[in-house]
Design an enzyme around this catalytic site. Structure first.
Site, PDB file in Angstrom:
ATOM      1  N   ASP A 101       0.849  -1.199   0.000  1.00  9.19           N
ATOM      2  CA  ASP A 101       0.000   0.000   0.000  1.00  9.19           C
ATOM      3  C   ASP A 101       0.884   1.248   0.000  1.00  9.19           C
ATOM      4  O   ASP A 101       2.033   1.209   0.447  1.00  9.19           O
ATOM      5  CB  ASP A 101      -0.875   0.039   1.262  1.00  9.19           C
ATOM      6  CG  ASP A 101      -1.845  -1.124   1.318  1.00  9.19           C
ATOM      7  OD1 ASP A 101      -2.143  -1.692   0.251  1.00  9.19           O
ATOM      8  OD2 ASP A 101      -2.273  -1.460   2.433  1.00  9.19           O
TER       9      ASP A 101
HETATM   10  N1  URA Z   1      -1.311  -5.899   3.890  1.00 10.55           N
HETATM   11  C1  URA Z   1      -1.778  -4.640   3.893  1.00 10.55           C
HETATM   12  O1  URA Z   1      -2.817  -4.350   4.484  1.00 10.55           O
HETATM   13  N2  URA Z   1      -1.070  -3.704   3.249  1.00 10.55           N
HETATM   14  C2  URA Z   1       0.105  -3.946   2.618  1.00 10.55           C
HETATM   15  O2  URA Z   1       0.715  -3.027   2.060  1.00 10.55           O
HETATM   16  C3  URA Z   1       0.563  -5.268   2.620  1.00 10.55           C
HETATM   17  C4  URA Z   1      -0.162  -6.231   3.260  1.00 10.55           C
END
Ligand code: URA
Length: 257
Positions: A101
């Site tokens: 993310d």
């Molecule tokens: N899980 C999440 O919620 N975000 C990420 O970036 C990776 C795994």
């Protein structure tokens, strides 16, 4: 291959810009100026662009400590992408293996080795990934048990795609205490998952009533984030890291070393 392609592959510039630069004498091959863009060169040749050596690699592998605020895409009209953080003279077909993310930090592998990327991402491979999560409140023994059993994760209304929005049942995951609280006393948790669904870690914690305040990936399969890399820094994988990764991805012996 042609000299302009050799240089373009390694991210030195566009084919048209390079043609001009070559004509202008910016490129030496084995110590001799070469002014023809279609001159034949290969990996055994010593190519220099504006006095700097340019080494050609068919495949490249980089470890990045992705900073928060940068997206895991190859291009975007408005936002900075992880490719913007790579050194200039790298292959132009590199791509991140999977996504983090925008606000997640930590380990990101970048490569143009599509086969390795596929082996690491294929759902059937169950490559384990470890994350350090800062939570709004401590998790409980009950949460550990629910993670270990696998738990239903409700729909995510904020997701942009139907696939991202869909509810799912998370496969069994490990949840355990990280050694310390952070400097402000916020609880830290370690979690290991073998899936890679949209916002998976955040949604699993939300499913047990905890909010993830920040998230950092520490490992992917055998590849462990180098603690010497500050957020935003990148380095090539070592031969050992690459060998282990390939072995764990079931690809056997390295063929490009
Ligand atoms: N899980 C999440 O919620 N975000 C990420 O970036 C990776 C795994």
């Amino acid at each position: 291959m042609r000299l302009d392609k050799y240089l373009a592959d390694m991210g030195i510039g566009t084919r048209s810009g390079l043609k001009k630069a070559i004509r202008a004498g910016a490129v030496f091959v084995n110590g001799v100026p070469v002014k023809k863009a279609d001159a034949a060169v290969g990996p055994e040749d010593r190519v220099e662009y504006e006095g700097e050596p340019v080494v050609w690699h068919a495949v490249e592998y980089y470890m990045m400590n992705k900073p928060a605020g940068v997206i895991s895409a190859t291009e975007d009209p408005r936002q900075r992408t992880v490719l913007d953080l790579l050194p200039a003279a790298t292959r132009r077909d590199l791509a991140p293996v999977g996504r983090l993310d925008k606000d997640t930090e930590g380990l990101l592998l970048l490569t143009n080795d599509g086969q390795l990327a596929h082996s690491l991402l294929a759902p059937g491979r169950h490559v384990p990934k470890q994350y350090l999560a800062k939570l709004d409140r401590p998790f409980s023994d009950e949460d550990v048990r629910r993670f270990a059993e696998g738990l239903p994760v409700p729909e995510d209304e904020t997701a942009g795609t139907a696939r991202g929005r869909a509810a799912f049942r998370a496969a069994p995951a490990r949840l355990w205490a990280a050694q310390d609280e952070d400097e402000n006393g916020a609880p830290l948790a370690m979690v290991e998952i073998a899936e890679g669904r949209y916002h998976q870690v955040k949604r699993m914690f939300a499913a047990v009533g905890k909010q993830v305040l920040s998230l950092k990936r520490l490992s992917m399969g055998t590849l462990v984030l180098d603690p010497a890399l500050a957020p935003g820094e990148v380095r090539p994988l070592t031969g050992e890291e690459l060998r282990e990764l390939r072995d764990s991805a079931g690809r056997g012996r390295a063929e490009t070393e």
